[in-house]
Scaffold this motif. Sequence first.
Motif, PDB file in Angstrom:
ATOM      1  N   VAL A 256       0.853  -1.181   0.000  1.00  0.00           N
ATOM      2  CA  VAL A 256       0.000   0.000   0.000  1.00  0.00           C
ATOM      3  C   VAL A 256       0.893   1.236   0.000  1.00  0.00           C
ATOM      4  O   VAL A 256       1.850   1.301   0.762  1.00  0.00           O
TER       5      VAL A 256
ATOM      6  N   GLY B 173      -2.124   4.778   1.641  1.00  0.00           N
ATOM      7  CA  GLY B 173      -3.253   4.913   0.739  1.00  0.00           C
ATOM      8  C   GLY B 173      -2.983   5.847  -0.413  1.00  0.00           C
ATOM      9  O   GLY B 173      -1.841   6.191  -0.731  1.00  0.00           O
TER      10      GLY B 173
ATOM     11  N   GLY C 280      -7.776  10.608  -1.159  1.00  0.00           N
ATOM     12  CA  GLY C 280      -9.174  10.355  -0.840  1.00  0.00           C
ATOM     13  C   GLY C 280      -9.423   9.046  -0.127  1.00  0.00           C
ATOM     14  O   GLY C 280     -10.542   8.798   0.354  1.00  0.00           O
ATOM     15  N   ASN C 281      -8.424   8.179  -0.046  1.00  0.00           N
ATOM     16  CA  ASN C 281      -8.567   6.890   0.642  1.00  0.00           C
ATOM     17  C   ASN C 281      -7.316   6.639   1.479  1.00  0.00           C
ATOM     18  O   ASN C 281      -6.391   5.942   1.049  1.00  0.00           O
ATOM     19  N   PHE C 282      -7.304   7.231   2.665  1.00  0.00           N
ATOM     20  CA  PHE C 282      -6.156   7.124   3.551  1.00  0.00           C
ATOM     21  C   PHE C 282      -6.463   6.177   4.703  1.00  0.00           C
ATOM     22  O   PHE C 282      -7.603   6.097   5.178  1.00  0.00           O
ATOM     23  N   LEU C 283      -5.413   5.498   5.164  1.00  0.00           N
ATOM     24  CA  LEU C 283      -5.554   4.575   6.288  1.00  0.00           C
ATOM     25  C   LEU C 283      -4.394   4.779   7.250  1.00  0.00           C
ATOM     26  O   LEU C 283      -3.240   4.660   6.854  1.00  0.00           O
TER      27      LEU C 283
ATOM     28  N   TYR D   1      -8.166  16.833   0.571  1.00  0.00           N
ATOM     29  CA  TYR D   1      -8.757  15.561   0.931  1.00  0.00           C
ATOM     30  C   TYR D   1      -8.827  15.468   2.451  1.00  0.00           C
ATOM     31  O   TYR D   1      -7.959  15.987   3.158  1.00  0.00           O
ATOM     32  N   ARG D   2      -9.824  14.776   2.952  1.00  0.00           N
ATOM     33  CA  ARG D   2      -9.963  14.588   4.391  1.00  0.00           C
ATOM     34  C   ARG D   2      -8.983  13.529   4.869  1.00  0.00           C
ATOM     35  O   ARG D   2      -8.868  12.444   4.290  1.00  0.00           O
TER      36      ARG D   2
ATOM     37  N   PRO E 264      -7.703  10.874   7.910  1.00  0.00           N
ATOM     38  CA  PRO E 264      -8.382  10.101   8.957  1.00  0.00           C
ATOM     39  C   PRO E 264      -8.021  10.583  10.353  1.00  0.00           C
ATOM     40  O   PRO E 264      -6.950  11.180  10.576  1.00  0.00           O
TER      41      PRO E 264
END
Length: 254
Positions: free
Chosen positions: A23, A41, A44-47, A247-248, A250
């Motif tokens: 990742v 990530g 827009g798609n963070f972990l 982008y937001r 987490p």
Amino acid sequence: MLRLMWLLALSCAWAWSQARVSVPWVGFLQDGEGRLRPVYGVAGNFLPGGSLLEGVVSLAGSARGTLVKRERDLLWLDEAARVKGRWEAPPGEALFGFTPAGEPALVYFTATGGLFRIEAEGLRPVLATDDRVLSVGWAGDDRAALVVEEAGRLRLRLVATAGGWVASEVELGADSGPALLTAEGAMVLAPGAELIVRPADGAEWRLGLPAPAHSLRQLGEGWVEVRLAGEAGRLALRLSQEGGRLYRLPEVGP
């Protein structure tokens, strides 16, 4: 039977190739308990990942690594949080500047007002100032760039790293607020609930924010963390996208 064995071998090879896909790593965040947490990530798609280091006071990342200020030392880490360099440091928060290649160049200690050049053998003093410094960056030709606040307005000051004398100073045309000089040569200002982004090519972008920015810092290569005031959370600004894109990020614990 041969067909079944072939299908099983193909399935195992596909599963192995999938397991080897990593990742993408974006950078590190500091949680509310002062712990270092990786972020993985894509836009827009963070972990967020687990805690890798405690006692973090300040940090900033680049293409080559991440500078982390703890209470009594300064660390240069790789993306796995392995230590590549360590220097003694005074207590309190710090601001960081990187070369265009992403190497550590400058550190400013807010409690003492001291600006230092980061070198392998130690931290070399550049100057000490009583002015309110909001960001530091590497300007090339052995010069440091400082964004300073004077009478509610922001100014860009270029200082020789050998001797600490002021080479030039200009008005930035923006009210007081968080500011950041990035390794890529961009300047990000946050007066009120707005971002003013000035990339190295001389353009200017303006992006609205859901709340005023509390602070700005370089998250990683091409990424800026925008921490919003109060409980409004954090955003990631993607500098490499034309016009900028938010982008937001987490939440990473208390």
